[in-house]
Design a protein around this motif. Structure first.
Motif, PDB file in Angstrom:
ATOM      1  N   SER D 134       0.847  -1.185   0.000  1.00  0.00           N
ATOM      2  CA  SER D 134       0.000   0.000   0.000  1.00  0.00           C
ATOM      3  C   SER D 134       0.888   1.242   0.000  1.00  0.00           C
ATOM      4  O   SER D 134       2.051   1.200   0.391  1.00  0.00           O
ATOM      5  CB  SER D 134      -0.880  -0.007   1.240  1.00  0.00           C
ATOM      6  N   ARG D 135       0.314   2.355  -0.437  1.00  0.00           N
ATOM      7  CA  ARG D 135       1.093   3.591  -0.526  1.00  0.00           C
ATOM      8  C   ARG D 135       1.571   4.073   0.836  1.00  0.00           C
ATOM      9  O   ARG D 135       2.599   4.714   0.969  1.00  0.00           O
ATOM     10  CB  ARG D 135       0.273   4.684  -1.204  1.00  0.00           C
ATOM     11  N   VAL D 136       0.778   3.750   1.886  1.00  0.00           N
ATOM     12  CA  VAL D 136       1.175   4.153   3.233  1.00  0.00           C
ATOM     13  C   VAL D 136       2.526   3.540   3.585  1.00  0.00           C
ATOM     14  O   VAL D 136       3.430   4.219   4.068  1.00  0.00           O
ATOM     15  CB  VAL D 136       0.106   3.722   4.264  1.00  0.00           C
ATOM     16  N   LEU D 140       6.141   5.197   4.372  1.00  0.00           N
ATOM     17  CA  LEU D 140       6.819   4.886   5.630  1.00  0.00           C
ATOM     18  C   LEU D 140       8.234   4.403   5.374  1.00  0.00           C
ATOM     19  O   LEU D 140       9.170   4.818   6.050  1.00  0.00           O
ATOM     20  CB  LEU D 140       6.044   3.805   6.383  1.00  0.00           C
ATOM     21  N   MET D 230       4.436  11.681   2.220  1.00  0.00           N
ATOM     22  CA  MET D 230       3.126  11.324   1.671  1.00  0.00           C
ATOM     23  C   MET D 230       2.622  12.361   0.684  1.00  0.00           C
ATOM     24  O   MET D 230       2.005  12.031  -0.318  1.00  0.00           O
ATOM     25  CB  MET D 230       2.121  11.154   2.801  1.00  0.00           C
TER      26      MET D 230
END
Lengths: 280, 280, 280, 280
Positions: D134-136, D140, D230
């Motif tokens: 996932s992009r999160v 991170l 982000m």
């Protein structure tokens, strides 16, 4: 190459094999030294191994002494090093045991404890191993003036709120003076909330609620400042300006202008600059 | 230049040498005054030096009295100053000691303590020395409506959660009433967590866990609001002012005014201004 | 206009004078009702004024009953209203007192208390007065899936950390079961930190330190998600595209394109579109 | 299609009906298993239902055993699976009960408790069901090096602050050793604030205030790092891929590839690719 130059290369540079080995050795000795200071502060460990710790401490102190002397000798401008950040840290890391010898004879036990603990500042020696000038610290430095204005407002608010809480709750609920009220307000505003002092009266709890909601909204401010600064860093990181169309905001890895396709690494020659003139 | 004008220059302006000296003196006296108020609230310090503090306090009060009178006299529109933020702060910083004289004779001791503490509001006088209109406060002001909607939702949530916790835990575990439940919920949502009241039953701890995770996700909102506003500030910092309509907030790459369509790079001459009229 | 239409206008719309007056009256009655619920939960206030509160509560209940009936009657599709969010809130806000009459006779005191507290959900009626669809909630909704993945990871971490702490500290230091360990981990990860349970052994404190540093780095994630979403909202807020040059990123108040100076409100006519063709 | 291939399809893929059913069954069994571990740790529940829990645990263990064997058999490269993250998690999720049989006979009760709790790591099996990449997690991962530098500074600060607090407050106020001082500093810097140890002397409270304000400004840093990363993700989301060099991260307004200068709007034909060669 004189022996001084050789020492300089080993101590100050990390390019050669000897230089790297020295860095690793230094790193390990600093870490051992820190572990010793910390273990020595734990009563039941200190009771058993104190004499062992002292032997190690003397070995480390002698190592640091030799290192300090070599650093001073091998550098061209010793004064500049001695009064630099690292110079002072190196000096303070070395002396505690020597001074403790003097003080021990005069029996000043408390200051002795303080002196021995001074050795914990050796942790600052570790800073040498960090890549300086990281982008994080750049963004932080740029945010500093804004964060100071912010802290200034926080202090003004905590003065007033601390006084009000002192007045409302009073000494019987732990708010024995204005400084304690201010201490409590900052504990609350920063959302730490130890709970050693806390409002008991309904009015005090109501005011505390308002302070907390304020703190809740306000904690956003330093975050906002640093984030905005870091985002800006990201955006304006690439300082290349297109020689052809003047476009500025190229992404990190740009080789060609994304606006006109001109090669970013090629300076414009004068003939061209006349035909496609950047107006600003 | 009359004496009033001279006084005005010294008090209100910081350009001249006398003006700067006055500002520095004022700053020092405010800080001394604050230290006095705070030290006076510490029992064992107050017990010893109270009379000394009172002498200093009278000197400071007289200084502030003179300053207030001069400010009123030397300004052209005294009413505007008196009812301004600074006017009110200056007035309130001056009177406590005078009123305490009256109240002392009537023996109202508690309100006397409150009055003396009023002096802590002198901290607000420091605001005068801050550069007003900083970008931080601009971003904060713009975020205010959104933060209010947010606080409004937080209050609605804490009403419901506080009532549920009051019901689940009950008075025997410290949740003696709904207001206390709401107080606890806000202490928890804002991540302050004093621990003076805390859930004891498994069900209460489970609900508390959900409230905390909610608060964890929710603390992001004010931060997000302020940060987004500050990042926007950064983006729209373009300082070009339109020569035609005076519009200021152009985006970075603007070539033409987005308000009236005027070319931003072209200084205005008088003939043109007649033809390109601002439509809004 | 039938009486039903008139009632509909007063209750559902806020345009007319009567509609506005109704809204203000409703707002005041909700707030009074909330204050009553909350004050009634405070023992010493309830002891004195309970009968007075009951009279007020009956008046409010009758008002809400009439309001609910009128809302159902005056709307075209009553079923849709009854099962809508507001319909359910309105219903639940009305019935507690009626049910308490029935239950009171059967003596079920505890459930009675719960029922009466149901009235606190009237706070949700206030949502009606908030401008719905605010940008904050839009950004929040868009962040939800990412925040769920994040909370999911937090829960996985807290399961493991909670079990380890239960093992390390054990029941003798308050970690009586895994659920309590998980509860403690979430209290710590979210930086609430009540202090009702806390590690006592050195190993437990060491693990706690790691959990806290983890939480410190991790609290950044939801904030980052929401902020990034909000910043995006800000950037893409103005959806106007210049008819002339196709430039998209105009600032909020743009009337003219900042790139070519074309009036943004004027659709392009076909002749022009042939000469200045937008290529994308 | 051999039976091994059929098993592989059911266990490893989620496309077929049987594969989906297997996934759902696995998910439910993991969750039941977790609930069992947690309930078993609660004394009064365990006392009553322990034998029931044991039966369930054996059923789950046998299921996981069969699953593990089938996974090893049906895959082409068993070794790769066995030493992968999921392989190790699957293995550790299966064995605790078997080992407890051996240990039970030797009466090692404490390690038995630890072993049984190992089953909580089954929670990691849930990771299989999350959409990876996932992009999160991308943002991170990119932030990690910066967050490490940050944590490194936090640790250096907490060493020094912890030692100072140990010196100022001393063992009589809970700061019994430097490790406890460091523990307290991290509890405070991260705004957790349990309150199990807290400064009592005025000087200690003053230093605590400074540490808290520092933590207040500093909590902004990890948030800033992740948010900036982000936001960058959002900005560079432009999905245009250069037809010439395959470069992906173009900025929003890019017309030409910033890597090779190729026109992004023009699909590639073979003749051109020879003339515009990627230079890097």
């Amino acid at each position: 190459m004189t022996w001084k130059e050789k020492v300089h290369e080993v101590i100050y540079e990390a390019d050669t094999k000897a230089g790297k080995a020295f860095d690793v050795a230094l790193l390990i000795i600093i870490l051992i030294s820190l572990v010793l200071v910390i273990l020595d502060s734990v009563d039941y460990i200190s009771a058993e191994y104190h004499s062992l710790f002292l032997v190690f401490e003397w070995i480390i102190t002698i190592f640091f002494t030799v290192e300090y002397i070599l650093r001073v000798i091998s550098i061209k401008k010793p004064k500049k090093y001695i009064f630099s950040f690292y110079g002072i840290v190196d000096f303070l890391s070395t002396i505690p045991l020597y001074i403790s010898l003097i003080f021990a004879s005069s029996g000043a036990l408390l200051s002795l404890r303080a002196l021995r603990l001074l050795r914990v500042f050796r942790v600052l020696k570790l800073v040498r191993f960090t890549g300086a000038g990281s982008r994080v610290s750049v963004a932080l430095k740029k945010s500093l003036p804004k964060i100071f204005i912010f802290l200034y407002s926080v202090i003004i608010v905590s003065f007033i709120a601390g006084t009000i809480m002192y007045l409302v709750e009073g000494p019987e609920h732990g708010f024995t003076s204005i400084p304690r009220g201010i201490y409590w307000t900052i504990v609350t505003l920063t959302t730490v909330g130890f709970g050693d002092i806390h409002p008991v009266t309904p009015l005090g709890q109501f005011i505390a609620t308002i302070i907390m909601l304020l703190g809740y909204g306000v904690i956003a401010v330093p975050t906002g400042i640093v984030t905005a600064e870091m985002t800006k860093e990201n955006i304006t990181r690439n300082t290349q300006v297109c020689y052809n169309c003047g476009e500025k905001e190229h992404s990190d890895k740009a080789e060609f202008c994304h606006n006109c396709g001109y090669n970013l690494n090629k300076p414009k020659n004068k003939e061209e600059s006349k035909t496609v003139e950047n107006e600003d």
